[in-house]
Design a protein around this motif. Structure first.
Motif, mmCIF file in Angstrom:
data_model
loop_
_atom_site.group_PDB
_atom_site.id
_atom_site.type_symbol
_atom_site.label_atom_id
_atom_site.label_comp_id
_atom_site.label_asym_id
_atom_site.label_seq_id
_atom_site.Cartn_x
_atom_site.Cartn_y
_atom_site.Cartn_z
ATOM 1 N N GLN A 221 50.186 46.491 43.979
ATOM 2 C CA GLN A 221 51.314 45.635 44.398
ATOM 3 C C GLN A 221 50.951 44.157 44.267
ATOM 4 O O GLN A 221 51.756 43.339 43.812
ATOM 5 C CB GLN A 221 51.692 45.950 45.849
ATOM 6 C CG GLN A 221 52.353 47.313 46.032
ATOM 7 C CD GLN A 221 52.599 47.649 47.497
ATOM 8 O OE1 GLN A 221 51.969 47.085 48.388
ATOM 9 N NE2 GLN A 221 53.511 48.580 47.751
ATOM 10 N N LYS A 222 49.714 43.838 44.670
ATOM 11 C CA LYS A 222 49.250 42.438 44.582
ATOM 12 C C LYS A 222 49.226 41.972 43.130
ATOM 13 O O LYS A 222 49.692 40.871 42.811
ATOM 14 C CB LYS A 222 47.847 42.339 45.199
ATOM 15 C CG LYS A 222 47.239 40.950 45.160
ATOM 16 C CD LYS A 222 45.930 40.883 45.936
ATOM 17 C CE LYS A 222 44.799 41.596 45.240
ATOM 18 N NZ LYS A 222 43.500 41.439 45.924
ATOM 19 N N TYR A 223 48.710 42.820 42.239
ATOM 20 C CA TYR A 223 48.620 42.446 40.825
ATOM 21 C C TYR A 223 50.018 42.277 40.213
ATOM 22 O O TYR A 223 50.247 41.367 39.405
ATOM 23 C CB TYR A 223 47.834 43.496 40.035
ATOM 24 C CG TYR A 223 46.423 43.760 40.553
ATOM 25 C CD1 TYR A 223 45.709 42.773 41.242
ATOM 26 C CD2 TYR A 223 45.807 44.996 40.365
ATOM 27 C CE1 TYR A 223 44.427 43.018 41.720
ATOM 28 C CE2 TYR A 223 44.523 45.252 40.835
ATOM 29 C CZ TYR A 223 43.840 44.262 41.522
ATOM 30 O OH TYR A 223 42.572 44.517 42.001
ATOM 31 N N SER A 224 50.934 43.156 40.599
ATOM 32 C CA SER A 224 52.307 43.068 40.067
ATOM 33 C C SER A 224 53.002 41.801 40.543
ATOM 34 O O SER A 224 53.863 41.258 39.842
ATOM 35 C CB SER A 224 53.111 44.307 40.487
ATOM 36 O OG SER A 224 52.522 45.475 39.940
ATOM 37 N N ALA A 225 52.624 41.328 41.731
ATOM 38 C CA ALA A 225 53.208 40.067 42.235
ATOM 39 C C ALA A 225 52.632 38.867 41.484
ATOM 40 O O ALA A 225 53.328 37.880 41.234
ATOM 41 C CB ALA A 225 52.928 39.940 43.739
ATOM 42 N N LEU A 226 51.343 38.963 41.101
ATOM 43 C CA LEU A 226 50.704 37.868 40.363
ATOM 44 C C LEU A 226 51.235 37.766 38.938
ATOM 45 O O LEU A 226 51.322 36.680 38.369
ATOM 46 C CB LEU A 226 49.185 38.075 40.329
ATOM 47 C CG LEU A 226 48.437 37.842 41.644
ATOM 48 C CD1 LEU A 226 47.014 38.379 41.559
ATOM 49 C CD2 LEU A 226 48.415 36.353 41.985
ATOM 50 N N ASP A 227 51.596 38.918 38.358
ATOM 51 C CA ASP A 227 52.134 38.936 36.991
ATOM 52 C C ASP A 227 53.235 39.997 36.948
ATOM 53 O O ASP A 227 52.963 41.200 36.969
ATOM 54 C CB ASP A 227 51.034 39.273 35.985
ATOM 55 C CG ASP A 227 51.548 39.330 34.548
ATOM 56 O OD1 ASP A 227 52.750 39.068 34.339
ATOM 57 O OD2 ASP A 227 50.755 39.656 33.642
ATOM 58 N N THR A 228 54.472 39.540 36.894
ATOM 59 C CA THR A 228 55.613 40.464 36.991
ATOM 60 C C THR A 228 55.696 41.429 35.812
ATOM 61 O O THR A 228 56.379 42.446 35.902
ATOM 62 C CB THR A 228 56.931 39.665 37.092
ATOM 63 O OG1 THR A 228 56.979 38.722 36.008
ATOM 64 C CG2 THR A 228 57.009 38.921 38.407
ATOM 65 N N THR A 229 55.008 41.132 34.711
ATOM 66 C CA THR A 229 55.050 42.045 33.552
ATOM 67 C C THR A 229 54.058 43.205 33.711
ATOM 68 O O THR A 229 54.129 44.189 32.982
ATOM 69 C CB THR A 229 54.715 41.305 32.240
ATOM 70 O OG1 THR A 229 53.343 40.847 32.286
ATOM 71 C CG2 THR A 229 55.623 40.107 32.032
#
Length: 289
Positions: A221-229
């Motif tokens: 979830q954290k990574y997806s927030a840092l990069d929406t792609t």
């Protein structure tokens, strides 16, 4: 009696010069400078004869002469030449010589070159001596020096190598921290952003290797927030399936996901090894919580 080799001849002259007393018209500095030149010639002649241990020894003697002349740059070069010769026959001696090189380079403020030599030490520890702990320490030291010289891409490559080794040593929290550090440093550059998903994949695999599906999900979830792609990438989808299978104790789904991923993106040795560790750690009964 066998004729004396040119290398042996140079070596004897060098020893004689180094051990000679200083005359009225010559200084100790001149004596050691000349001895250093002779040791260098002896080393080069030994290399022609493919006597690399002897060549390394001669370069080491040359380095000691350069040090006595206060010629730090020349001493650093001589120690490095010694290391290159020793690498052919003795990893331990090569590391010792490289360490001497690094001492001179850091004292002169030449941290970029010191980092190059420290990286060499890491590679020797890893490839020749299979000492993952010391290789990891050397990669991290090299990375710090590259960072302070603004060689960010090279620093990140060393931090990534260190992270891989932390994971092999089953030091998963340290590995995750390093992968995230490298990913953070790569996000803002168009040249390096493409590699971020690889670092996050490795980090997520480390979380699963710890048996911690909760951290794996939270990090995703954290990574997806840092990069929406990121959430739409094969890497993110792969981790999601693996995490769900791990939590459900579903060995079949886990194995199928690994097989399917490998068909498109060939798994390297590191990923294969950690996926096997994760597979062995899958609980046979799904968690009730």
């Amino acid at each position: 009696m066998a004729p004396k080799s040119p290398a042996q001849g140079f070596l004897e002259k060098a020893d004689k010069k180094a051990n000679s007393s200083t005359g009225w018209f010559s200084s100790a500095s001149t004596k050691f400078e000349e001895a250093g030149d002779l040791y260098q010639q002896a080393a080069n002649a030994f290399k022609i004869d493919k006597l690399f241990k002897e060549a390394g020894d001669a370069h080491a003697r040359e380095a000691e002469c350069r040090e006595k002349c206060q010629e730090s740059n020349e001493a650093a070069q001589a120690w490095w030449n010694a290391a290159k010769a020793y690498k052919r026959v003795s990893p331990d001696l090569a590391i010792q010589a490289l360490s001497q090189t690094i001492t001179h380079l850091t004292q002169a403020g030449r941290f970029r070159q010191a980092a190059d030599r420290e990286k060499e030490i890491a590679q020797i520890y890893m490839q020749e001596l299979n000492d993952l702990r010391k290789a990891c320490e050397s990669y991290e030291r090299a990375a710090e020096w590259y960072s302070q010289e603004d060689a960010t891409a090279t620093a990140n490559a060393c931090y990534k190598d260190a992270a891989d080794l932390h994971a092999e040593l089953e030091e998963y929290p340290q590995a995750i921290a390093r992968y995230e550090q490298v990913a953070d440093g790569s996000l803002n550059s168009a040249l390096t952003k493409y590699s971020v998903k690889e670092y996050w994949l490795r980090s997520s695999l480390c979380a699963l290797a710890m048996g911690d599906a909760v951290t794996a999900k939270r990090n995703l979830q954290k990574y997806s927030a840092l990069d929406t792609t990121f959430s739409s990438t094969r890497e993110a989808k792969f981790i999601t399936v693996l995490t769900d299978a791990f939590e459900a104790g579903d060995m079949e789904s886990f194995t199928a996901a690994v097989y399917e991923y490998d068909q498109v993106t060939k798994l390297d040795n590191w990923k294969t090894a950690i996926l096997l560790k994760i597979k062995r750690a899958i609980p046979e009964e799904p968690s009730l919580t």
